[in-house]
Design an enzyme around this catalytic site. Sequence first.
Site, PDB file in Angstrom:
ATOM      1  N   ASP A 204      -9.810 -26.605  15.118  1.00 18.32           N
ATOM      2  CA  ASP A 204     -10.755 -27.689  14.854  1.00 18.32           C
ATOM      3  C   ASP A 204      -9.995 -29.002  14.693  1.00 18.32           C
ATOM      4  O   ASP A 204      -9.215 -29.150  13.754  1.00 18.32           O
ATOM      5  CB  ASP A 204     -11.534 -27.361  13.572  1.00 18.32           C
ATOM      6  CG  ASP A 204     -12.360 -28.532  13.068  1.00 18.32           C
ATOM      7  OD1 ASP A 204     -12.756 -29.376  13.906  1.00 18.32           O
ATOM      8  OD2 ASP A 204     -12.618 -28.591  11.848  1.00 18.32           O
TER       9      ASP A 204
ATOM     10  N   ASN B   3     -11.704 -32.156  14.729  1.00 21.74           N
ATOM     11  CA  ASN B   3     -12.488 -33.253  14.141  1.00 21.74           C
ATOM     12  C   ASN B   3     -12.922 -32.982  12.698  1.00 21.74           C
ATOM     13  O   ASN B   3     -13.725 -33.723  12.137  1.00 21.74           O
ATOM     14  CB  ASN B   3     -13.688 -33.631  15.033  1.00 21.74           C
ATOM     15  CG  ASN B   3     -14.762 -32.551  15.038  1.00 21.74           C
ATOM     16  OD1 ASN B   3     -14.563 -31.477  14.454  1.00 21.74           O
ATOM     17  ND2 ASN B   3     -15.888 -32.819  15.666  1.00 21.74           N
TER      18      ASN B   3
ATOM     19  N   ASP C  66     -14.718 -30.600  11.106  1.00 23.26           N
ATOM     20  CA  ASP C  66     -16.046 -30.170  10.658  1.00 23.26           C
ATOM     21  C   ASP C  66     -16.114 -28.659  10.425  1.00 23.26           C
ATOM     22  O   ASP C  66     -17.183 -28.097  10.219  1.00 23.26           O
ATOM     23  CB  ASP C  66     -17.128 -30.601  11.671  1.00 23.26           C
ATOM     24  CG  ASP C  66     -16.933 -29.975  13.039  1.00 23.26           C
ATOM     25  OD1 ASP C  66     -15.938 -29.212  13.206  1.00 23.26           O
ATOM     26  OD2 ASP C  66     -17.753 -30.216  13.935  1.00 23.26           O
TER      27      ASP C  66
ATOM     28  N   ASP D 254     -21.781 -13.319  32.178  1.00 21.57           N
ATOM     29  CA  ASP D 254     -22.318 -12.627  31.012  1.00 21.57           C
ATOM     30  C   ASP D 254     -23.408 -11.633  31.426  1.00 21.57           C
ATOM     31  O   ASP D 254     -24.251 -11.941  32.266  1.00 21.57           O
ATOM     32  CB  ASP D 254     -22.925 -13.685  30.072  1.00 21.57           C
ATOM     33  CG  ASP D 254     -23.342 -13.113  28.739  1.00 21.57           C
ATOM     34  OD1 ASP D 254     -22.455 -12.865  27.910  1.00 21.57           O
ATOM     35  OD2 ASP D 254     -24.555 -12.905  28.539  1.00 21.57           O
TER      36      ASP D 254
ATOM     37  N   GLU E 228     -19.128  -9.159  33.306  1.00 24.98           N
ATOM     38  CA  GLU E 228     -19.300  -8.316  32.116  1.00 24.98           C
ATOM     39  C   GLU E 228     -20.298  -7.235  32.523  1.00 24.98           C
ATOM     40  O   GLU E 228     -21.494  -7.459  32.555  1.00 24.98           O
ATOM     41  CB  GLU E 228     -19.851  -9.126  30.935  1.00 24.98           C
ATOM     42  CG  GLU E 228     -19.882  -8.290  29.673  1.00 24.98           C
ATOM     43  CD  GLU E 228     -20.868  -8.766  28.607  1.00 24.98           C
ATOM     44  OE1 GLU E 228     -20.717  -8.352  27.453  1.00 24.98           O
ATOM     45  OE2 GLU E 228     -21.814  -9.520  28.924  1.00 24.98           O
TER      46      GLU E 228
HETATM   47  C1  GLC Z   1     -22.777 -10.793  26.129  1.00 28.62           C
HETATM   48  C2  GLC Z   1     -21.908 -11.635  25.217  1.00 28.62           C
HETATM   49  C3  GLC Z   1     -22.461 -11.569  23.837  1.00 28.62           C
HETATM   50  C4  GLC Z   1     -23.864 -12.131  23.863  1.00 28.62           C
HETATM   51  C5  GLC Z   1     -24.732 -11.403  24.877  1.00 28.62           C
HETATM   52  C6  GLC Z   1     -25.995 -12.154  25.155  1.00 28.62           C
HETATM   53  O1  GLC Z   1     -22.726  -9.449  25.836  1.00 28.62           O
HETATM   54  O2  GLC Z   1     -20.575 -11.198  25.294  1.00 28.62           O
HETATM   55  O3  GLC Z   1     -21.689 -12.279  22.910  1.00 28.62           O
HETATM   56  O4  GLC Z   1     -24.449 -12.007  22.591  1.00 28.62           O
HETATM   57  O5  GLC Z   1     -24.082 -11.267  26.124  1.00 28.62           O
HETATM   58  O6  GLC Z   1     -25.733 -13.307  25.904  1.00 28.62           O
END
Ligand code: GLC
Length: 525
Positions: free
Chosen positions: A24, A26, A28, A204, A255
């Site tokens: 981080d 900045n 916050d 994803d 993924e």
């Molecule tokens: C994937 C991501 C996870 C997220 C899910 C919904 O599995 O790695 O973090 O919650 O998709 O987008």
Amino acid sequence: MSENDSQWWRDAVIYQVYPRSYADANGDGVGDIAGIRARLGHLRDLGVDAIWMSPWYPSPMADAGYDVADFRDIDPAFGTLAEAEALVEEAHEAGIRMIVDIVPNHISSEHPWFKAALASPDAPERDYFWFRPGRGEHGDEMPTDWRGEFGGTTWTRTGDGSWYLHLFTPEQPDLNWDHPDVRAEFESILRFWFDRGVDGIRIDSAALLLKDPELPEVLDDNPHPFHDLDGVHEVYRSWRRVADSYGGDRALIGEVWMPEVERFANYLRPDELHAAFNFDFLGCAWDPRLMRECVDRTLDAHAVVGAPTTWVLSNHDVTRHVTRYGREDTTFSFDNNLDGTPVDLELGTRRARAAALLSLSLPGATYIYQGEELGLWENENIPPEQFQDPMWGRRGHSRDGCRVPLPWTGDEAPFGFTTATPWLPQPAEWKDRTAQAQTGDPSSMLELYRSAIALRRTESFADFSWLELGRDVLAFCRGQAFACVVNMSGAPIALPAHQSVLLASGPLDGDRLPPDTAVWLRMTS
Ligand code: GLC
């Protein structure tokens, strides 16, 4: 980056940056791009080939950024688009490629498309989602009984009485991938990032995109009305055409959670994705027979389609492997350990060190989740009232324990991560796990990773073959000159004849390899 490493994803070391928790700048309490730029030297010194950046786009953060409101900008909490572009440039100057995370299954309920869809039942944007009437006389029963990926139901009713589908939280409405506008939009988003010099896309929930339009219930003979439908491959073929139009060095990395290896390999056919995460390996127990089977299964499945294998031990969704390997049940979990399962962190650390040498010498690419190189464990002591993960409310698990900000310097929290209070608490014991404390200490996890990655660059790893050293030992050669031996038995073992020990995950016992220890050997010819 030279011409001849254009297929870089095949054997790269790829480091996952979770931007909320890297550094981080900045003040916050939440990590940001300026923090990543300031600490890019850590990744250069570690020797990684690429960064995979978890989502950094504008988001209401209902699912820590996996609920994207605009794919062409950066959330103000992280910085600006100009800063993101500067980071891509600086990473390239440091010899590090950049992979961004695209979330195509769903978007944020704050995305303009969904806001327009909610505003009127006649809005054309309705067709970008899965709006359906309810069942029952009054339409007040959900269209299906599907259970969500985070547990709980998958439909939410709107003010006009219709329901919309969300496989994750209600703030993450699913997109309708049968609609050509949705497809065109995502191809344009890919181009947006490729045009900015990004080298790869992490996709994803890649297998979820299509849904059976009949919306059948999940039955034993049709368990997947929203998972791995055949039509999804057409989407990735078109994405591959987009990626290939940039000269052939841009990678698509999926993924893909899939128990059936043949179905998994379909995503990696030559005209689809370049690579996918190996969750089979991530979930595998610390057990020599199971690990060996997993490695064989992985190599076989990828060989059929000519795709590179990947080796992943942890990510932002699962319990950190130092903790997993320190438990009796060492398999995969999403956990906050509220039931107090005992963890032996010393044992977990020893195994994690051995696993680092294993995953960095198997054939293919290796993924490192930030903090893994520091030997971080899951913070299992976050008070539940501080949990931010939506999975906590829906499924009773929290992934926050693996998302805790990194410790950089000093003896006390926040360990140089921020000047404020970090968004999740760091264990006080991490004072020995800071990058500063480990730098220059040859026995540290950080120096083990640095040495292993440096050696991996200079060694020429060749063909993989198993070396038979007994039932409880995982050993293999990469060509004639190199071997990796992992002792998973409970007792020291004799090492095979060798010229020299290139690297050991822990102290050797004379000529013998202690339990839960790995070595890289230069073999005698
Ligand atoms: C994937 C991501 C996870 C997220 C899910 C919904 O599995 O790695 O973090 O919650 O998709 O987008």
